[in-house]
Design a protein around this motif. Structure first.
Motif, PDB file in Angstrom:
ATOM      1  N   ARG A   1     -13.762   9.517   3.099  1.00  0.00           N
ATOM      2  CA  ARG A   1     -14.288   8.329   2.419  1.00  0.00           C
ATOM      3  C   ARG A   1     -15.548   7.796   3.093  1.00  0.00           C
ATOM      4  O   ARG A   1     -16.437   7.277   2.466  1.00  0.00           O
ATOM      5  CB  ARG A   1     -13.210   7.243   2.403  1.00  0.00           C
ATOM      6  CG  ARG A   1     -13.525   6.054   1.491  1.00  0.00           C
ATOM      7  CD  ARG A   1     -12.472   5.006   1.632  1.00  0.00           C
ATOM      8  NE  ARG A   1     -12.540   4.378   2.989  1.00  0.00           N
ATOM      9  CZ  ARG A   1     -11.631   3.543   3.439  1.00  0.00           C
ATOM     10  NH1 ARG A   1     -10.549   3.271   2.731  1.00  0.00           N
ATOM     11  NH2 ARG A   1     -11.769   3.001   4.628  1.00  0.00           N
TER      12      ARG A   1
ATOM     13  N   LEU B   1       0.840  -1.206   0.000  1.00  0.00           N
ATOM     14  CA  LEU B   1       0.000   0.000   0.000  1.00  0.00           C
ATOM     15  C   LEU B   1       0.869   1.248   0.000  1.00  0.00           C
ATOM     16  O   LEU B   1       2.005   1.243   0.487  1.00  0.00           O
ATOM     17  CB  LEU B   1      -0.919   0.006   1.236  1.00  0.00           C
ATOM     18  CG  LEU B   1      -1.895  -1.179   1.339  1.00  0.00           C
ATOM     19  CD1 LEU B   1      -2.655  -1.087   2.651  1.00  0.00           C
ATOM     20  CD2 LEU B   1      -2.855  -1.201   0.158  1.00  0.00           C
ATOM     21  N   SER B   2       0.310   2.356  -0.521  1.00  0.00           N
ATOM     22  CA  SER B   2       0.998   3.650  -0.489  1.00  0.00           C
ATOM     23  C   SER B   2       1.088   4.146   0.946  1.00  0.00           C
ATOM     24  O   SER B   2       0.272   3.793   1.809  1.00  0.00           O
ATOM     25  CB  SER B   2       0.246   4.662  -1.371  1.00  0.00           C
ATOM     26  OG  SER B   2       0.787   5.955  -1.188  1.00  0.00           O
ATOM     27  N   GLU B   3       2.060   5.013   1.201  1.00  0.00           N
ATOM     28  CA  GLU B   3       2.280   5.530   2.563  1.00  0.00           C
ATOM     29  C   GLU B   3       1.084   6.308   3.076  1.00  0.00           C
ATOM     30  O   GLU B   3       0.796   6.308   4.264  1.00  0.00           O
ATOM     31  CB  GLU B   3       3.531   6.398   2.583  1.00  0.00           C
ATOM     32  CG  GLU B   3       3.878   6.918   3.979  1.00  0.00           C
ATOM     33  CD  GLU B   3       5.105   7.788   3.976  1.00  0.00           C
ATOM     34  OE1 GLU B   3       5.442   8.321   5.044  1.00  0.00           O
ATOM     35  OE2 GLU B   3       5.726   7.931   2.888  1.00  0.00           O
ATOM     36  N   ASN B   4       0.353   7.010   2.193  1.00  0.00           N
ATOM     37  CA  ASN B   4      -0.798   7.811   2.601  1.00  0.00           C
ATOM     38  C   ASN B   4      -2.114   7.139   2.257  1.00  0.00           C
ATOM     39  O   ASN B   4      -3.164   7.794   2.203  1.00  0.00           O
ATOM     40  CB  ASN B   4      -0.750   9.192   1.936  1.00  0.00           C
ATOM     41  CG  ASN B   4       0.414  10.020   2.440  1.00  0.00           C
ATOM     42  OD1 ASN B   4       0.787   9.917   3.606  1.00  0.00           O
ATOM     43  ND2 ASN B   4       0.998  10.842   1.567  1.00  0.00           N
ATOM     44  N   ASP B   5      -2.117   5.846   1.993  1.00  0.00           N
ATOM     45  CA  ASP B   5      -3.338   5.116   1.645  1.00  0.00           C
ATOM     46  C   ASP B   5      -4.173   4.933   2.923  1.00  0.00           C
ATOM     47  O   ASP B   5      -3.683   4.384   3.922  1.00  0.00           O
ATOM     48  CB  ASP B   5      -2.990   3.764   1.046  1.00  0.00           C
ATOM     49  CG  ASP B   5      -4.206   3.095   0.409  1.00  0.00           C
ATOM     50  OD1 ASP B   5      -5.333   3.459   0.790  1.00  0.00           O
ATOM     51  OD2 ASP B   5      -4.011   2.237  -0.464  1.00  0.00           O
TER      52      ASP B   5
ATOM     53  N   ALA C   1      -6.175   2.797   3.583  1.00  0.00           N
ATOM     54  CA  ALA C   1      -6.319   1.387   3.934  1.00  0.00           C
ATOM     55  C   ALA C   1      -5.355   0.984   5.038  1.00  0.00           C
ATOM     56  O   ALA C   1      -5.637   0.079   5.821  1.00  0.00           O
ATOM     57  CB  ALA C   1      -6.098   0.520   2.689  1.00  0.00           C
TER      58      ALA C   1
ATOM     59  N   ARG D   1      -8.368  11.706   4.635  1.00  0.00           N
ATOM     60  CA  ARG D   1      -8.862  10.906   3.496  1.00  0.00           C
ATOM     61  C   ARG D   1      -9.787   9.786   3.994  1.00  0.00           C
ATOM     62  O   ARG D   1     -10.814   9.489   3.379  1.00  0.00           O
ATOM     63  CB  ARG D   1      -7.689  10.321   2.745  1.00  0.00           C
ATOM     64  CG  ARG D   1      -6.889  11.361   1.949  1.00  0.00           C
ATOM     65  CD  ARG D   1      -5.719  10.708   1.241  1.00  0.00           C
ATOM     66  NE  ARG D   1      -4.941  11.700   0.493  1.00  0.00           N
ATOM     67  CZ  ARG D   1      -3.819  11.438  -0.170  1.00  0.00           C
ATOM     68  NH1 ARG D   1      -3.327  10.181  -0.143  1.00  0.00           N
ATOM     69  NH2 ARG D   1      -3.183  12.370  -0.835  1.00  0.00           N
ATOM     70  N   ARG D   2      -9.396   9.167   5.112  1.00  0.00           N
ATOM     71  CA  ARG D   2     -10.250   8.101   5.639  1.00  0.00           C
ATOM     72  C   ARG D   2     -11.583   8.652   6.107  1.00  0.00           C
ATOM     73  O   ARG D   2     -12.634   8.048   5.882  1.00  0.00           O
ATOM     74  CB  ARG D   2      -9.532   7.419   6.812  1.00  0.00           C
ATOM     75  CG  ARG D   2     -10.363   6.373   7.537  1.00  0.00           C
ATOM     76  CD  ARG D   2     -10.755   5.237   6.603  1.00  0.00           C
ATOM     77  NE  ARG D   2     -11.597   4.249   7.260  1.00  0.00           N
ATOM     78  CZ  ARG D   2     -12.913   4.351   7.417  1.00  0.00           C
ATOM     79  NH1 ARG D   2     -13.547   5.439   6.936  1.00  0.00           N
ATOM     80  NH2 ARG D   2     -13.606   3.407   8.022  1.00  0.00           N
TER      81      ARG D   2
ATOM     82  N   MET E   1      -3.757  11.342   5.881  1.00  0.00           N
ATOM     83  CA  MET E   1      -4.301   9.987   5.807  1.00  0.00           C
ATOM     84  C   MET E   1      -5.619   9.901   6.558  1.00  0.00           C
ATOM     85  O   MET E   1      -6.600   9.322   6.075  1.00  0.00           O
ATOM     86  CB  MET E   1      -3.296   8.981   6.371  1.00  0.00           C
ATOM     87  CG  MET E   1      -3.790   7.532   6.319  1.00  0.00           C
ATOM     88  SD  MET E   1      -2.677   6.390   7.162  1.00  0.00           S
ATOM     89  CE  MET E   1      -1.215   6.551   6.166  1.00  0.00           C
TER      90      MET E   1
END
Length: 449
Positions: A448, A309-313, A315, A444-445, A441
């Protein structure tokens, strides 16, 4: 108008008094004006005297004497009206003055005052003569009083001389007696002085002994007080130490018990989650299964790299919050000023806390949001949303320090995630065993949903 042989008016108005009215005459004139004042109407009075119309004659003479005398001299009509009242009150005196032969038995001051008001021919001479007569009378009265006073003083002087002679004789006798008494007192005084000197010497000796005893006692008292203060200080220190030890023991037990219990719950939840995740069969491990080898269908390192996964994902955050007993600590203002800095602080707080409440409900993780108390102008009236613990730092303590305290309070091994972009905060919590994540991060979470 009738004139005299000298060409002057017959009523004497042309005559002028070349000196001030004698005091006695002036007082009689004021009294005549005051007596006639009440018989005049308000319109007949000069303007400056109308304010005294309601006064009694005695008060009028007392308070308005100068004004009435000035009005009589300046206002001829007012003088004539007063003169008419005087003629009505003393017709015999007025007639005698008009005829030029004042009554011999009349008081010269009364005659002069009446002449000053009526102004017959020769009134100036009458006023002048009355003044001189009054002065002569005053002089004779003063002379008589001086003679009487002189006689009285002579008699007092003779009595005083006689009294002085008698008193001198008495004082001489008393002086002689006093001299004898003084000689006796001198002898007694010398004896008393000798006794006093001996007493003073004994007193000085006693004082020296008392001062020595007092100094020794003061030294002992100071030493005793110092020892008492030292013992009290040691007692206070011992009591404080005992109380601190007891409190530390109580708090240590409760805190350690809580930390151990929480760590145990974390380990148990992690073990159960791992068991469910691995779907371990209820059989023991076979020896052959311990041999390291690649079996068909297993993931290769390339497959694992493809799934990274990306560092700022967001997930990553979901995976961290899915850990057993996970605790998410949020640097409040760091997150809000990163995501929506243009909003007021109050609306920033409400928006973030609402989103965190939804995240806590979705993940079941423990969520704590920390705000800097220095940013507050007044106490915040805020009902924390469900599932979110809201903390403000105390005065003198920053939000960063409060976050580090929260991380240190957790037992080792519990998953703690700290959302902050502040590098100093991230480094500090990482050293304490927490997992820092960027504010972006978390935003973004939350976005979402």
């Amino acid at each position: 108008m009738v004139e005299t042989a000298g060409g002057e008016p017959a009523d004497g108005t042309a005559e002028v008094l070349d000196r001030p009215l004698p005091d006695g005459v002036r007082r009689r004139v004021v009294q005549i004006v005051s007596d006639g004042f009440g018989g005049l109407t308000l319109s007949e009075l000069p303007a400056q005297l109308r304010q005294y119309a309601r006064f009694t004659p005695s008060r009028r003479a007392k308070f308005a004497g100068n004004a009435m005398a000035a009005g009589l001299e300046a206002d001829g009509l007012f003088r004539q009206r007063i003169a008419e009242k005087l003629r009505e009150a003393q017709p015999e005196l007025a007639g005698a003055l008009d005829s030029g032969s004042p009554p011999p038995a009349a008081d010269p001051l009364d005659v002069a005052a009446a002449a000053y008001v009526l102004r017959p021919v020769g009134w100036v001479k009458l006023v002048t003569a009355a003044g001189e007569e009054a002065q002569r009378a005053d002089a004779e009265r003063a002379d008589d009083e001086s003679r009487a006073e002189l006689e009285r003083l002579r008699a007092e002087l003779a009595a005083a001389r006689e009294h002085t002679r008698a008193e001198t004789e008495r004082l001489r006798a008393e002086l002689e007696s006093s001299r004898r008494d003084a000689e006796s007192l001198h002898r007694k005084l010398r004896a008393a002085l000798s006794d006093v000197k001996r007493g003073e010497a004994a007193l000085r000796k006693a004082r020296g002994e008392i001062e020595a005893v007092r100094g020794e006692g003061q030294t002992q008292l100071s030493a005793a007080e110092s020892e008492s203060r030292r013992l009290k200080a040691r007692l206070s220190e011992a009591e404080a130490t005992l109380e601190a030890t007891r409190r530390a023991a109580r708090e240590g037990r409760s805190v350690e018990d809580m930390r151990v219990r929480l760590l145990l719950d974390t380990v148990l939840d992690a073990a159960q989650g791992l068991r469910r995740e691995l779907a371990l069969p209820p059989v023991s491990v076979r020896p052959a299964e311990t041999v390291d080898a690649v079996e068909p269908g297993r993931m290769t390192p390339k497959d694992i790299a493809a799934r990274a996964l990306s560092e700022n994902d967001p997930a990553i955050l979901d995976q961290l919050l899915a850990l057993p007993q996970a605790h998410l600590v949020v640097d409040g203002y760091n997150v809000t000023k990163t995501g929506y800095p243009q909003m007021p602080l109050e609306k920033q707080r409400l928006r973030l806390l609402g989103q965190l409440s939804q995240l806590a409900a979705q993940t079941g993780a423990e969520v704590t949001c920390v705000f800097d108390g220095a940013e507050l102008a007044a106490p915040v009236l805020l009902a924390p949303p469900r599932g979110v613990r809201v903390l403000f730092s105390k005065p003198g303590v920053t939000a960063d320090e409060l976050i580090r305290q929260l991380v240190r309070a957790e037992p080792p091994g519990r998953p703690v995630i700290v959302a902050s972009t502040d590098r100093e905060v991230a480094d500090g919590v990482a050293k304490a065993g927490a997992r820092p994540v960027a504010s972006v991060m978390l935003l973004r979470r939350l976005t979402r949903g």
